[in-house]
Structure formats: structure tokens, C-alpha cells
Design a protein around this motif. Structure first.
Motif, PDB file in Angstrom:
ATOM      1  N   LEU A   1       0.847  -1.188   0.000  1.00 25.82           N
ATOM      2  CA  LEU A   1       0.000   0.000   0.000  1.00 25.82           C
ATOM      3  C   LEU A   1       0.883   1.238   0.000  1.00 25.82           C
ATOM      4  O   LEU A   1       1.972   1.244   0.585  1.00 25.82           O
ATOM      5  N   VAL A   2       0.408   2.295  -0.629  1.00 24.12           N
ATOM      6  CA  VAL A   2       1.226   3.494  -0.778  1.00 24.12           C
ATOM      7  C   VAL A   2       1.455   4.171   0.566  1.00 24.12           C
ATOM      8  O   VAL A   2       2.527   4.747   0.805  1.00 24.12           O
ATOM      9  N   THR A   3       0.473   4.123   1.469  1.00 25.05           N
ATOM     10  CA  THR A   3       0.667   4.745   2.782  1.00 25.05           C
ATOM     11  C   THR A   3       1.764   4.036   3.578  1.00 25.05           C
ATOM     12  O   THR A   3       2.539   4.679   4.292  1.00 25.05           O
ATOM     13  N   LEU A   4       1.838   2.720   3.439  1.00 25.17           N
ATOM     14  CA  LEU A   4       2.902   1.975   4.122  1.00 25.17           C
ATOM     15  C   LEU A   4       4.254   2.269   3.493  1.00 25.17           C
ATOM     16  O   LEU A   4       5.277   2.346   4.197  1.00 25.17           O
ATOM     17  N   GLN A   5       4.298   2.445   2.177  1.00 17.98           N
ATOM     18  CA  GLN A   5       5.550   2.802   1.507  1.00 17.98           C
ATOM     19  C   GLN A   5       6.017   4.192   1.936  1.00 17.98           C
ATOM     20  O   GLN A   5       7.220   4.424   2.104  1.00 17.98           O
ATOM     21  N   ILE A   6       5.091   5.113   2.117  1.00 18.55           N
ATOM     22  CA  ILE A   6       5.461   6.454   2.583  1.00 18.55           C
ATOM     23  C   ILE A   6       6.064   6.377   3.978  1.00 18.55           C
ATOM     24  O   ILE A   6       7.093   7.010   4.266  1.00 18.55           O
ATOM     25  N   ALA A   7       5.459   5.581   4.855  1.00 16.43           N
ATOM     26  CA  ALA A   7       5.982   5.437   6.216  1.00 16.43           C
ATOM     27  C   ALA A   7       7.373   4.807   6.202  1.00 16.43           C
ATOM     28  O   ALA A   7       8.277   5.239   6.936  1.00 16.43           O
ATOM     29  N   ASP A   8       7.578   3.787   5.367  1.00 14.07           N
ATOM     30  CA  ASP A   8       8.891   3.139   5.278  1.00 14.07           C
ATOM     31  C   ASP A   8       9.942   4.100   4.734  1.00 14.07           C
ATOM     32  O   ASP A   8      11.089   4.116   5.199  1.00 14.07           O
ATOM     33  N   ALA A   9       9.566   4.903   3.741  1.00 20.09           N
ATOM     34  CA  ALA A   9      10.527   5.845   3.165  1.00 20.09           C
ATOM     35  C   ALA A   9      10.893   6.947   4.152  1.00 20.09           C
ATOM     36  O   ALA A   9      12.050   7.376   4.215  1.00 20.09           O
ATOM     37  N   LEU A  10       9.934   7.413   4.931  1.00 24.85           N
ATOM     38  CA  LEU A  10      10.218   8.465   5.915  1.00 24.85           C
ATOM     39  C   LEU A  10      11.073   7.951   7.069  1.00 24.85           C
ATOM     40  O   LEU A  10      11.937   8.667   7.581  1.00 24.85           O
ATOM     41  N   SER A  11      10.815   6.709   7.481  1.00 26.92           N
ATOM     42  CA  SER A  11      11.555   6.149   8.613  1.00 26.92           C
ATOM     43  C   SER A  11      12.878   5.506   8.204  1.00 26.92           C
ATOM     44  O   SER A  11      13.698   5.193   9.075  1.00 26.92           O
ATOM     45  N   GLY A  12      13.080   5.284   6.900  1.00 29.25           N
ATOM     46  CA  GLY A  12      14.322   4.667   6.448  1.00 29.25           C
ATOM     47  C   GLY A  12      14.394   3.184   6.726  1.00 29.25           C
ATOM     48  O   GLY A  12      15.489   2.634   6.883  1.00 29.25           O
ATOM     49  N   ASN A  13      13.239   2.501   6.793  1.00 30.92           N
ATOM     50  CA  ASN A  13      13.248   1.068   7.073  1.00 30.92           C
ATOM     51  C   ASN A  13      13.870   0.263   5.942  1.00 30.92           C
ATOM     52  O   ASN A  13      14.462  -0.789   6.173  1.00 30.92           O
ATOM     53  N   VAL A  14      13.709   0.736   4.697  1.00 30.63           N
ATOM     54  CA  VAL A  14      14.237   0.005   3.541  1.00 30.63           C
ATOM     55  C   VAL A  14      15.512   0.658   3.032  1.00 30.63           C
ATOM     56  O   VAL A  14      16.561   0.020   2.932  1.00 30.63           O
ATOM     57  N   LEU A  15      15.421   1.941   2.684  1.00 30.37           N
ATOM     58  CA  LEU A  15      16.563   2.696   2.195  1.00 30.37           C
ATOM     59  C   LEU A  15      16.656   4.014   2.946  1.00 30.37           C
ATOM     60  O   LEU A  15      15.642   4.609   3.304  1.00 30.37           O
ATOM     61  N   VAL A  16      17.880   4.465   3.165  1.00 26.85           N
ATOM     62  CA  VAL A  16      18.106   5.738   3.851  1.00 26.85           C
ATOM     63  C   VAL A  16      18.129   6.860   2.816  1.00 26.85           C
ATOM     64  O   VAL A  16      18.617   6.687   1.694  1.00 26.85           O
ATOM     65  N   GLY A  17      17.589   8.011   3.186  1.00 24.07           N
ATOM     66  CA  GLY A  17      17.612   9.167   2.306  1.00 24.07           C
ATOM     67  C   GLY A  17      16.514   9.191   1.273  1.00 24.07           C
ATOM     68  O   GLY A  17      16.660   9.811   0.224  1.00 24.07           O
ATOM     69  N   GLN A  18      15.406   8.503   1.556  1.00 23.49           N
ATOM     70  CA  GLN A  18      14.285   8.456   0.625  1.00 23.49           C
ATOM     71  C   GLN A  18      13.114   9.329   1.101  1.00 23.49           C
ATOM     72  O   GLN A  18      11.979   9.124   0.672  1.00 23.49           O
ATOM     73  N   GLU A  19      13.404  10.296   1.975  1.00 25.68           N
ATOM     74  CA  GLU A  19      12.323  11.129   2.514  1.00 25.68           C
ATOM     75  C   GLU A  19      11.597  11.906   1.420  1.00 25.68           C
ATOM     76  O   GLU A  19      10.367  12.037   1.457  1.00 25.68           O
ATOM     77  N   ASN A  20      12.335  12.420   0.454  1.00 24.07           N
ATOM     78  CA  ASN A  20      11.691  13.189  -0.612  1.00 24.07           C
ATOM     79  C   ASN A  20      10.898  12.300  -1.567  1.00 24.07           C
ATOM     80  O   ASN A  20       9.941  12.757  -2.193  1.00 24.07           O
ATOM     81  N   VAL A  21      11.293  11.034  -1.671  1.00 22.64           N
ATOM     82  CA  VAL A  21      10.476  10.098  -2.452  1.00 22.64           C
ATOM     83  C   VAL A  21       9.127   9.896  -1.758  1.00 22.64           C
ATOM     84  O   VAL A  21       8.082   9.772  -2.423  1.00 22.64           O
ATOM     85  N   ALA A  22       9.139   9.886  -0.436  1.00 16.92           N
ATOM     86  CA  ALA A  22       7.884   9.795   0.306  1.00 16.92           C
ATOM     87  C   ALA A  22       6.991  10.999   0.017  1.00 16.92           C
ATOM     88  O   ALA A  22       5.770  10.864  -0.124  1.00 16.92           O
ATOM     89  N   LEU A  23       7.593  12.182  -0.076  1.00 14.87           N
ATOM     90  CA  LEU A  23       6.812  13.374  -0.427  1.00 14.87           C
ATOM     91  C   LEU A  23       6.268  13.287  -1.855  1.00 14.87           C
ATOM     92  O   LEU A  23       5.163  13.742  -2.137  1.00 14.87           O
ATOM     93  N   ALA A  24       7.058  12.686  -2.747  1.00  9.35           N
ATOM     94  CA  ALA A  24       6.569  12.487  -4.113  1.00  9.35           C
ATOM     95  C   ALA A  24       5.397  11.508  -4.136  1.00  9.35           C
ATOM     96  O   ALA A  24       4.426  11.699  -4.882  1.00  9.35           O
ATOM     97  N   LEU A  25       5.464  10.472  -3.312  1.00 10.72           N
ATOM     98  CA  LEU A  25       4.333   9.546  -3.203  1.00 10.72           C
ATOM     99  C   LEU A  25       3.104  10.260  -2.644  1.00 10.72           C
ATOM    100  O   LEU A  25       1.972   9.997  -3.076  1.00 10.72           O
ATOM    101  N   SER A  26       3.317  11.166  -1.696  1.00 13.59           N
ATOM    102  CA  SER A  26       2.194  11.949  -1.168  1.00 13.59           C
ATOM    103  C   SER A  26       1.581  12.815  -2.255  1.00 13.59           C
ATOM    104  O   SER A  26       0.349  12.956  -2.333  1.00 13.59           O
ATOM    105  N   LEU A  27       2.422  13.384  -3.103  1.00 13.57           N
ATOM    106  CA  LEU A  27       1.906  14.183  -4.220  1.00 13.57           C
ATOM    107  C   LEU A  27       1.130  13.313  -5.195  1.00 13.57           C
ATOM    108  O   LEU A  27       0.100  13.747  -5.745  1.00 13.57           O
TER     109      LEU A  27
END
Length: 299
Positions: A247-273
């Protein structure tokens, strides 16, 4: 003879009236300020972050569409499609099951039943998150009460799956549909049904040719609301299925917290967009039809 009022005395009166009207505009200012702070600033932050890429070596930032491109590839695209699919199916089933329930409430002569159902719907529509997930896990999970009592596990039942999540979402989407469509059902004129029956129409024909066309924009509005509720839901899915259902909401949470990859915070914002754009497309279909429905129900 009464002397005419001098023009010099008229101007202060008109000026006083204008001064009394001025506070009407000022009353809107707090709402506009609140809207700008609560919605405008987060929206600007999402836009800025979605198009910003930071160089991990130098720390320099630049504007590019790389984050948006990444958000529409690989597991992110799979999660976005999964969220749209889950939301569409849940909203469709919620509307399909909520409409007859709402009609039964509207056509009921018992005021107590109507108030009880609407009150319960208001409570259940707001019951979600971790408590809802725990309730279903304790009831229909692998070791749940009904699962063990009815032997559902032997028949292949799995709550921690796509359809299990659909079932959980219907718990709050059906009551939400009842609350949404009940005012529109109240707006159907009794004279319309009587006129249709007097002209030889059956009940099915009345609903097919009169009621449903009038209710179509309101039904679509309910679908939009249900779709948005399911599309934005996070806590229930995170507590119940984790990463088992993309789910996209779970991917946003993982990207913000860095559970999968570090430095993907802006990708999370792109998913929010991406989520905002999907919601905007759905609303663009709904608004013109809603205006059409208002002309019929308010006539």
C-alpha cells in the motif's frame, strides 16, 4: 413645508452604513489564515520536497523530477496500484451494501430505529486504526475466536491478506455510506414514485429510470468519500498486515523512517503528491455531477 435634508447630512449616514458592513469581511480572515497555515504550508512543503534532490556527497540540493519518476517505478508503483485497487473495491462494496441499508432506514416508520442506526453509523464510521485491527485479529485472526470456533482456518481463510483487509475496511465504510447517502434518499419526492406507479411503472423501473439517475451524483459522491477514506487509511493496515499487502501509505511510512533505504524522505513526499493527484482526479469527476444532483433535489 418641510425643508429638504441637505446633501451634507446624507454623506455621513452612507459612510456610517459602509463602516457597519466592513466587519463582515474581517470575520472571514481567521478562517483564511487557518486554512493557509493548516493546508497551504504543508502543501508547499510537499511540492518543494517532491521536486528536490539532495546530493549525498556534497549536500547540495537541486530541483528535478527524479523523485516523481522513482515514485512511479518498481515497488512504489506496485503499492500505488494496490492502494487504488483496494480503495476502489472497498468503496464499491461499501456503497453497494450501504445503499439498501440506508433506504431501509429512510423508509422505516420507526423513528427510534432510524436514530439508533444513524447514531451507530456515526460511531462505527470513526472506529478505525489499531483498535479496529486488534478487534478483527482477536475475532477472525489465525487464532481468533470465530476462526477457531467455525474452523475457518481449515477452509483457507486468511485475515492478513488483500480480501481480509477489504473486510476490515467495510466495517467503517458501510456506516460511512449510510451517513452520506441518507440525506439524498430523504430528498427523493414521494410524488415521483407515485407518478411512476400511476403510469404503470414497477418498483424496479422506478429505481432504474427515476431514483437512481437522480441519486447517481450523490452515490458517486459517497464513492469518492469512501475511496478517499480507504486510500488514506494507514494505522489499520500497518497494524494488521504490515508489508504483506503493498500500500502506498505503508511505503510512505517506510521511506520516511528509512526502514528500507536511507535518504528516501523526498520520495515519500513524491508519493504523497501522487496521492493528492489521484484524489484530485476523482474529485474532478464528482463535482460536476454533484451540481447536477443539487438542481434535482433542491427543485
Amino acid at each position: 413645508m418641510t425643508a429638504a435634508l441637505p446633501r451634507a447630512d446624507v454623506a455621513p449616514v452612507a459612510s456610517a452604513k459602509r463602516r457597519r458592513r466592513a466587519p463582515g469581511w474581517l470575520a472571514v480572515v481567521p478562517l483564511l489564515v487557518f486554512t493557509a497555515i493548516a493546508f497551504g504550508l504543508p502543501a508547499l512543503a510537499i511540492l518543494d520536497g517532491a521536486f528536490t534532490v539532495k546530493d549525498q556527497t556534497t549536500g547540495a540540493t537541486s530541483y528535478t523530477v527524479q523523485n516523481l519518476s522513482t515514485s512511479l517505478q518498481g515497488p512504489y508503483l506496485t503499492a500505488l496500484i494496490g492502494s487504488v485497487k483496494l480503495s476502489a473495491i472497498s468503496a464499491g462494496l461499501g456503497a453497494l451494501l450501504g445503499l439498501p441499508l440506508a433506504q431501509a432506514v429512510v423508509s422505516s416508520r420507526s423513528r427510534a430505529l432510524r436514530e439508533a442506526v444513524l447514531t451507530a453509523s456515526g460511531v462505527l464510521a470513526n472506529f478505525g486504526g489499531v483498535p479496529l485491527a486488534f478487534a478483527f485479529v482477536a475475532t477472525l485472526g489465525n487464532a481468533g475466536v470465530l476462526t477457531m470456533h467455525l474452523g475457518l482456518k481449515d477452509s483457507g481463510w486468511n485475515l492478513y491478506s488483500f480480501w481480509g483487509l477489504v473486510l476490515v475496511y467495510l466495517y467503517f465504510l458501510i456506516p460511512l455510506m449510510v451517513l452520506t447517502i441518507t440525506p439524498a434518499l430523504d430528498g427523493l419526492r414521494v410524488q415521483w414514485r407515485e407518478a411512476a406507479l400511476n403510469n404503470g411503472a414497477t418498483g424496479v423501473q422506478y429505481w432504474r429510470h427515476v431514483a437512481l439517475p437522480v441519486l447517481a451524483p450523490s452515490l458517486l459522491g459517497g464513492l469518492v468519500l469512501l475511496f478517499g477514506s480507504a486510500f488514506a487509511a494507514y494505522a489499520t493496515a500497518a497494524a494488521m498486515v504490515g508489508s504483506a499487502v503493498p500500500l502506498v501509505t505503508l511505503q510512505i511510512a517506510d521511506a520516511l523512517s528509512g526502514n528500507v533505504l536511507v535518504g528516501q524522505e523526498n520520495v515519500a513526499l513524491a508519493l504523497s503528491l501522487d496521492m493528492v493527484l489521484v484524489a484530485g482526479l476523482v474529485m474532478a469527476v464528482y463535482l460536476p455531477l454533484q451540481r447536477r444532483s443539487a438542481r434535482w433535489l433542491d427543485a
